[in-house]
Design an enzyme around this catalytic site. Structure first.
Site, PDB file in Angstrom:
ATOM      1  N   HIS A  12       0.828  -1.210   0.000  1.00 23.18           N
ATOM      2  CA  HIS A  12       0.000   0.000   0.000  1.00 23.18           C
ATOM      3  C   HIS A  12       0.855   1.249   0.000  1.00 23.18           C
ATOM      4  O   HIS A  12       0.506   2.259  -0.595  1.00 23.18           O
ATOM      5  CB  HIS A  12      -0.900   0.013   1.241  1.00 23.18           C
ATOM      6  N   GLU A  53      -5.886 -16.050 -24.794  1.00 28.90           N
ATOM      7  CA  GLU A  53      -4.541 -16.201 -24.247  1.00 28.90           C
ATOM      8  C   GLU A  53      -4.039 -17.646 -24.318  1.00 28.90           C
ATOM      9  O   GLU A  53      -2.938 -17.945 -23.895  1.00 28.90           O
ATOM     10  CB  GLU A  53      -4.461 -15.651 -22.819  1.00 28.90           C
ATOM     11  N   ASP A  60       0.159 -14.489 -21.449  1.00 32.67           N
ATOM     12  CA  ASP A  60      -0.030 -15.937 -21.491  1.00 32.67           C
ATOM     13  C   ASP A  60       0.006 -16.474 -22.908  1.00 32.67           C
ATOM     14  O   ASP A  60       0.511 -17.571 -23.155  1.00 32.67           O
ATOM     15  CB  ASP A  60      -1.360 -16.321 -20.824  1.00 32.67           C
ATOM     16  N   CYS A 117      -4.621  -6.615 -23.518  1.00 33.97           N
ATOM     17  CA  CYS A 117      -4.401  -6.228 -22.126  1.00 33.97           C
ATOM     18  C   CYS A 117      -3.107  -6.833 -21.562  1.00 33.97           C
ATOM     19  O   CYS A 117      -2.823  -6.705 -20.380  1.00 33.97           O
ATOM     20  CB  CYS A 117      -5.591  -6.604 -21.258  1.00 33.97           C
TER      21      CYS A 117
HETATM   22  C1  PEP Z   1      -2.161 -11.909 -19.975  1.00 35.81           C
HETATM   23  O1  PEP Z   1      -2.022 -13.121 -19.819  1.00 35.81           O
HETATM   24  O2  PEP Z   1      -1.642 -11.275 -20.920  1.00 35.81           O
HETATM   25  C2  PEP Z   1      -2.969 -11.118 -19.016  1.00 35.81           C
HETATM   26  C3  PEP Z   1      -3.242  -9.856 -19.237  1.00 35.81           C
HETATM   27  O3  PEP Z   1      -3.387 -11.724 -17.885  1.00 35.81           O
HETATM   28  P1  PEP Z   1      -2.439 -12.043 -16.619  1.00 35.81           P
HETATM   29  O4  PEP Z   1      -1.163 -11.278 -16.830  1.00 35.81           O
HETATM   30  O5  PEP Z   1      -3.219 -11.604 -15.431  1.00 35.81           O
HETATM   31  O6  PEP Z   1      -2.285 -13.517 -16.718  1.00 35.81           O
HETATM   32 MG    MG Z   2      -3.282 -14.232 -18.479  1.00 35.33          MG
END
Ligand code: PEP
Ligand code: MG
Length: 593
Positions: free
Chosen positions: A193, A435, A459, A506
């Site tokens: 935090h 992913e 992933d 993402c």
């Molecule tokens: C990813 O796998 O790219 C993703 C955004 O999820 P995480 O990093 O939480 O596995």
């Molecule tokens: Mg992921």
């Protein structure tokens, strides 16, 4: 002369220099002071009074912090009040006083070590860091055992705060935007935090320095480099000048970027793109919006589980999702259902160890095996969707059967809510993460079943290239620009565009300047990332023509290796739009082969 340079974890970027301020530390007693049987009731009363005083303090701090830093930061103290109200904690303390006939100080000290051991034994970094929250509360009670407390002086002049560990409440109280120039701590890491608070106040901070608090004295001059995670004690003039220049460069860059946050997200040739935030904690929403996030592209809900010892209730989920949805409204908030299992195990659930966790009962596979947990989460998400800006995202989907199974459950939960006359967004969008390579290959089919897709490059690359994303021995093989990876990602983006469905990236690739340009060239328009990278990516994409990006990737697809591709893209961008790389540092052009 020897200069002391210490390496730590840079958790809040920027450079600060100034005089050290060392706050007084509470040290839990290691002495078990015994009392007589007849004194036990008085000692219990003394403990309860200290708890009451602590509660008053926390309410006061919470209100003060809310005024100073906003509702999001004051949330920490609501959590602390909950810890203080925990019957197990209070009865545990009373039991030590009663059973061991010992002073309350001893009970607190014992409880503190017990929690420390418990948290230290946890594998997950985020959860391990929560130890400081419990410690914070216990320290406050400890201090409140003394009725005549020495009042801590509030600092009057600019300083660099150095401490062994800064409890979150101390951080919130002591951090002053005007006077605290920088922070250096022995303990702590990226997800504490204190780190979050330092970032949201823009105070450069280096944590995890091990023994900085023993190496300095009050009044010493030090440099804190939060960008590179370094602290320099008593630097000679030449080093001071070097860091002064670095500081100025960073501040100019920061001002540039801050201006960018308020500018429109369009490329030079007026193509609109949308930067969004990847969040782990609801309190990050305010700072994320300030950095230019146009919604939350990924809320990693597993942190709700990792922050608690017991399973979160529907209300726990609901409170967090509502806070996100109203904080971001009317911008969208994408809540990913639990992505856990394998090595990220839930202590509450006794998940069995698997021989190959990355290929095991992770994410949606786990949710489909633990349907009751899944339903609780879905109900809470639905209830938080009344503002019509919430979306649901399923992690690690491999084929359409899983989607069908989830949809059946989702429908059932919706029906349950309708029967109970509970409001929710009837048109709540449902999307899946792409992913797993199989899902990428089937993107056109999957897109018929869902409202949007989100490409998780972290992933996707791990599974497609067979490279463990967290194994330091193979990081050199983790190649986002591998031609096979680019082909795959391009095919997913193209499939989504053809199906006229929303597509987001993402994974970390969206936060990388070259990565984002390539994705833009492929037709991507929504980029979700850790909010601290948003200004940089926004600046880069605003400095390029989409047409150029498209032309570059067209050529790129003819190349054979990740290195060739990276070199080609860098050169082309530098040639046509060098301002993309405005970082205050020259960009090295790789030698031509
Ligand atoms: C990813 O796998 O790219 C993703 C955004 O999820 P995480 O990093 O939480 O596995
Ligand atoms: Mg992921």
């Amino acid at each position: 002369m020897d200069i002391t340079r210490l390496r730590g974890i840079g958790v809040s970027p920027g450079v600060a220099m100034g005089e050290v301020l060392l706050p007084r530390r509470v040290i839990f007693t290691s002495r078990k002071e015994l009392i007589a049987e007849v004194q036990v009731p008085d000692e219990l009363k003394r403990l309860r009074q200290a708890i009451d005083r602590t509660r008053d303090d926390l309410v006061r701090i919470k209100d003060g912090v809310k005024d100073k830093l906003g509702q999001d930061s004051s949330f920490i103290f609501e959590a602390h009040l909950l810890i203080l109200e925990d019957p197990a904690l209070v009865s545990g303390l009373e039991a030590v006083i009663r059973d061991e006939k010992a002073r309350a100080e001893w009970a607190l000290s014992k409880m503190n070590s017990r929690y420390e051991q418990l948290f230290e034994s946890l594998a997950d970094d985020y959860f391990r860091q929560r130890k400081s929250d419990v410690s914070d509360v216990l320290t406050r009670v400890y201090r409140n055992l003394e009725t005549r407390r020495e009042k801590e002086k509030t600092p009057q002049k600019e300083h660099i705060l150095v401490a062994h560990e800064l409890l979150p409440s101390e951080a919130a109280l002591r951090f002053s935007k005007e006077l605290t120039l920088g922070v250096a701590l022995d303990m702590g890491g990226q997800t504490s935090h204190t780190a979050i608070l330092a970032r949201s106040l823009g105070i450069p901070a280096v944590l995890g320095l091990r023994d900085v608090s023993r190496q300095v004295r009050e009044g010493d001059f030090i440099i804190v480099d939060g960008t590179d995670g370094e602290v320099i004690i008593d630097p000679p003039p030449a080093i001071r000048r070097e860091f002064q220049a670095k500081k100025e460069k960073y501040e100019t860059y920061g001002r540039e970027l801050q201006k960018t946050a308020k500018l429109k997200s369009v490329t030079l040739d007026k193509v609109r793109f949308i930067p969004q935030a990847n969040l782990e904690l609801p309190e990050e929403i305010g700072p994320a919006l300030a950095m230019g996030a146009e919604g939350v592209g990924l809320f990693r809900s597993e942190f709700i589980y990792l922050r608690r010892e017991s399973l979160p209730t529907e209300e726990d989920h609901f409170e967090i999702y509502s806070r996100l949805a109203s904080g971001a409204h009317p911008r969208p908030v994408t809540i990913r259902t639990l992505d856990i299992g394998g090595e990220k195990s839930l202590p509450q659930l006794n998940i069995e160890k698997e021989p190959n966790p990355a290929l095991g009962l992770r994410a949606v596979r786990f949710s489909l095996r633990n349907k009751e947990l899944f339903r609780v989460q879905l109900r809470a998400i639905l209830r938080a969707s009344t503002g019509k800006n919430v979306r649901v995202l399923l992690p690690m989907v491999t084929d359409v059967d899983e989607i069908a199974e989830v949809k059946a459950i989702f429908e059932d939960v919706k029906e349950e809510l309708r029967r109970g006359r509970v409001a929710f967004d009837e048109r709540i969008p449902l999307g899946v993460m792409i992913e797993v390579p199989a899902a990428a290959a089937m993107a056109d089919v999957i897109l018929k079943e869902v409202d949007f897709v989100s490409i998780g490059t972290n992933d996707l690359i791990q599974y497609f290239l067979a490279v463990d994303r967290s194994n330091e021995f193979v990081t050199h093989l983790f190649k986002p620009f591998h031609p096979a990876v680019l082909r795959l990602i391009r095919s997913v983006i193209q499939a989504a565009r053809k199906a006229e469905k929303d597509v987001v990236v993402c994974g970390e690739m969206a936060a990388d300047t070259l990565g984002a340009i390539v994705l833009l060239g492929f037709g991507l328009r929504t980029f979700s990332m850790n909010p601290i990278f948003i200004p940089r990516i926004k600046k880069a994409l605003r400095s390029i023509e989409c047409k150029t990006a498209e032309r570059i990737v067209e050529e790129t697809m003819k190349l054979r290796s990740a290195q060739e591709i990276e070199e080609y893209v860098t050169e082309e961008v530098l040639l046509r739009h060098p301002q993309v790389f405005l970082t205050g540092q020259p960009v090295e052009v790789p030698p031509k082969k």
